[in-house]
Motif scaffolding. Structure first.
Motif, PDB file in Angstrom:
ATOM      1  N   GLU A 293     -47.089  -0.658   9.245  1.00 23.56           N
ATOM      2  CA  GLU A 293     -46.546   0.675   9.510  1.00 23.56           C
ATOM      3  C   GLU A 293     -45.194   0.824   8.834  1.00 23.56           C
ATOM      4  OE1 GLU A 293     -46.795   0.396  13.726  1.00 23.56           O
ATOM      5  OE2 GLU A 293     -44.733  -0.301  13.947  1.00 23.56           O
ATOM      6  N   GLN A 294     -44.806   2.077   8.642  1.00 25.17           N
ATOM      7  CA  GLN A 294     -43.523   2.381   8.012  1.00 25.17           C
ATOM      8  C   GLN A 294     -42.607   2.996   9.052  1.00 25.17           C
ATOM      9  OE1 GLN A 294     -43.802   4.930   4.583  1.00 25.17           O
ATOM     10  NE2 GLN A 294     -41.798   4.315   3.800  1.00 25.17           N
ATOM     11  N   THR A 295     -41.380   2.526   9.083  1.00 18.16           N
ATOM     12  CA  THR A 295     -40.416   3.016  10.061  1.00 18.16           C
ATOM     13  C   THR A 295     -39.797   4.321   9.574  1.00 18.16           C
ATOM     14  OG1 THR A 295     -38.509   1.905   9.089  1.00 18.16           O
ATOM     15  CG2 THR A 295     -39.875   0.610  10.592  1.00 18.16           C
ATOM     16  N   PRO A 296     -39.153   5.080  10.462  1.00 14.10           N
ATOM     17  CA  PRO A 296     -38.502   6.331  10.036  1.00 14.10           C
ATOM     18  C   PRO A 296     -37.461   6.138   8.942  1.00 14.10           C
ATOM     19  CG  PRO A 296     -38.694   6.256  12.423  1.00 14.10           C
ATOM     20  CD  PRO A 296     -39.104   4.901  11.928  1.00 14.10           C
ATOM     21  N   ASP A 297     -36.866   4.944   8.888  1.00 16.52           N
ATOM     22  CA  ASP A 297     -35.858   4.712   7.855  1.00 16.52           C
ATOM     23  C   ASP A 297     -36.438   4.031   6.614  1.00 16.52           C
ATOM     24  OD1 ASP A 297     -36.356   2.433   9.297  1.00 16.52           O
ATOM     25  OD2 ASP A 297     -34.259   1.809   9.478  1.00 16.52           O
ATOM     26  N   GLY A 298     -37.776   4.051   6.473  1.00 17.48           N
ATOM     27  CA  GLY A 298     -38.399   3.614   5.245  1.00 17.48           C
ATOM     28  C   GLY A 298     -38.685   2.139   5.113  1.00 17.48           C
ATOM     29  N   LEU A 299     -38.540   1.372   6.191  1.00 15.84           N
ATOM     30  CA  LEU A 299     -38.881  -0.044   6.149  1.00 15.84           C
ATOM     31  C   LEU A 299     -40.366  -0.229   6.465  1.00 15.84           C
ATOM     32  CD1 LEU A 299     -35.789  -1.521   8.040  1.00 15.84           C
ATOM     33  CD2 LEU A 299     -36.083  -1.184   5.578  1.00 15.84           C
ATOM     34  N   PHE A 300     -40.870  -1.440   6.196  1.00 15.79           N
ATOM     35  CA  PHE A 300     -42.280  -1.739   6.444  1.00 15.79           C
ATOM     36  C   PHE A 300     -42.390  -2.938   7.376  1.00 15.79           C
ATOM     37  CE2 PHE A 300     -42.212   0.645   2.555  1.00 15.79           C
ATOM     38  CZ  PHE A 300     -43.336   1.459   2.629  1.00 15.79           C
ATOM     39  N   ALA A 301     -43.405  -2.893   8.247  1.00  9.76           N
ATOM     40  CA  ALA A 301     -43.577  -3.958   9.230  1.00  9.76           C
ATOM     41  C   ALA A 301     -45.046  -4.093   9.598  1.00  9.76           C
ATOM     42  CB  ALA A 301     -42.751  -3.659  10.486  1.00  9.76           C
ATOM     43  N   LEU A 302     -45.375  -5.217  10.199  1.00  5.39           N
ATOM     44  CA  LEU A 302     -46.719  -5.375  10.754  1.00  5.39           C
ATOM     45  C   LEU A 302     -46.938  -4.364  11.876  1.00  5.39           C
ATOM     46  CD1 LEU A 302     -47.127  -9.259  11.049  1.00  5.39           C
ATOM     47  CD2 LEU A 302     -48.190  -7.753   9.358  1.00  5.39           C
ATOM     48  N   ALA A 303     -48.175  -4.089  12.179  1.00  2.00           N
ATOM     49  CA  ALA A 303     -48.518  -3.119  13.213  1.00  2.00           C
ATOM     50  C   ALA A 303     -47.798  -3.431  14.517  1.00  2.00           C
ATOM     51  CB  ALA A 303     -50.028  -3.134  13.454  1.00  2.00           C
ATOM     52  N   GLY A 304     -47.105  -2.433  15.044  1.00  2.00           N
ATOM     53  CA  GLY A 304     -46.419  -2.590  16.316  1.00  2.00           C
ATOM     54  C   GLY A 304     -45.000  -3.091  16.221  1.00  2.00           C
ATOM     55  N   GLU A 305     -44.578  -3.505  15.025  1.00  2.00           N
ATOM     56  CA  GLU A 305     -43.221  -4.047  14.881  1.00  2.00           C
ATOM     57  C   GLU A 305     -42.246  -3.070  14.257  1.00  2.00           C
ATOM     58  OE1 GLU A 305     -43.411  -8.867  14.754  1.00  2.00           O
ATOM     59  OE2 GLU A 305     -43.395  -7.824  12.837  1.00  2.00           O
TER      60      GLU A 305
END
Length: 312
Positions: A293-305
């Protein structure tokens, strides 16, 4: 073995219930079956379900150590349900096709909340669970609960094609597969479940796709041997992995599995530099599949993180 004279008619051939000698196959299986941990006494339906999901398109040698870790870590569905999707994805490691891990996590939640932390016994109920298809539902009903239901995978279809039909290859899956396999099952329920495992074992270890070892086959009759082992029509091609979208997806997931939280886009860009378009396509597909998933500030993470970065 209590065979009946019932026959199941297909568009090509009638299947006699003794077309595969059940008594001989059961004796062979009892003497030579691989000692796989999910076949042992005391293994629960949940643990068998985990093994069936892991074994899809993945060799036993890769599955066994991961399965053991999961049994210790998540012995019941509610234990896995309490974990985050990211924790499950990290534990999945490199088994391949990581969507299976997410679907199993969803399934664990449903089992914990709607089924009293137990895996249902009924095939139709099993089919209603996330990530559970026709094969897996029947495999759980058969191998976990000993039910007399046909379990048809690639190995079973190949054994039936050769021993019963005299064909080198099974061809594409067909609506005939289930009734034909069911017609071969012994009437005794306890024998039928073991027979299903034995058919699968025969296809996995002796009646293999590329190099069948017919000299070690326990079956006294085989239509393929009787026909002179005619060659199939399919041209087998080795499925490449190097340079594929699957490999690109795997490299991007590796970055996020190794990270302790959301990462910047450039970290992902560095993980796959050979084809920018392919990298973007892989990233988009991971997002669509819900694996990352992508965070509101444009970072990327595993699902749920992704939410870990919020408010930091």
């Amino acid at each position: 073995m209590g065979h009946t004279t019932r026959r199941v008619r297909s568009s090509r051939v009638e299947i006699a219930p003794n077309a595969v000698d059940a008594e001989v196959l059961l004796e062979w299986y009892g003497a030579t079956a691989r000692d796989l941990p999910w076949r042992r006494a005391g293994v629960t339906a949940w643990q068998i379900l985990m093994s069936e999901i892991m074994l899809q398109q993945t060799p036993v040698v890769r599955v066994e150590p991961i399965w053991r870790e999961w049994v210790a870590r998540w012995p019941v569905p509610s234990a896995m349900a309490a974990a985050t999707p990211a924790e499950v994805l990290r534990a999945w490691g490199k088994l391949g096709y990581p969507r299976r891990a997410l679907r199993l996590h969803e399934c664990a939640r449903v089992l914990a909340t709607e089924h009293g932390d137990e895996v249902p016994t009924d095939v139709d109920v099993l089919l209603g669970l996330p990530g559970i298809g026709a094969y897996t539902a029947r495999a759980v009903a058969c191998f976990a609960y000993g039910q007399r239901v046909p379990v048809v995978d690639t190995n079973v279809r190949r054994v039936v094609a050769r021993a019963v039909h005299g064909r080198a290859e099974a061809g594409n899956p067909s609506s005939r597969d289930l009734p034909e396999t069911e017609a071969l099952l012994p009437q005794r329920i306890d024998h039928a479940a073991v027979f299903s495992a034995a058919l699968m074992e025969l296809g996995a270890t002796i009646c293999t796709a590329r190099n069948p070892d017919c000299t070690r086959c326990p079956l006294p009759r085989c239509a393929w041997i009787a026909a002179g082992r005619p060659v199939g029509e399919t041209v087998r091609r080795t499925q490449k992995y190097e340079g594929t979208d699957r490999q690109a997806r795997g490299r991007l997931l590796d970055v996020l599995r190794d990270a302790t939280g959301p990462v910047e886009r450039f970290r992902l860009d560095l993980a796959w530099t050979r084809d920018i378009g392919q990298r973007d396509r892989a990233l988009d597909s991971l997002l669509v599949d819900g694996l990352i998933e992508q965070t509101p500030d444009g970072l990327f993470a595993l699902a749920g993180e992704g939410r870990l970065s919020e408010g930091s």
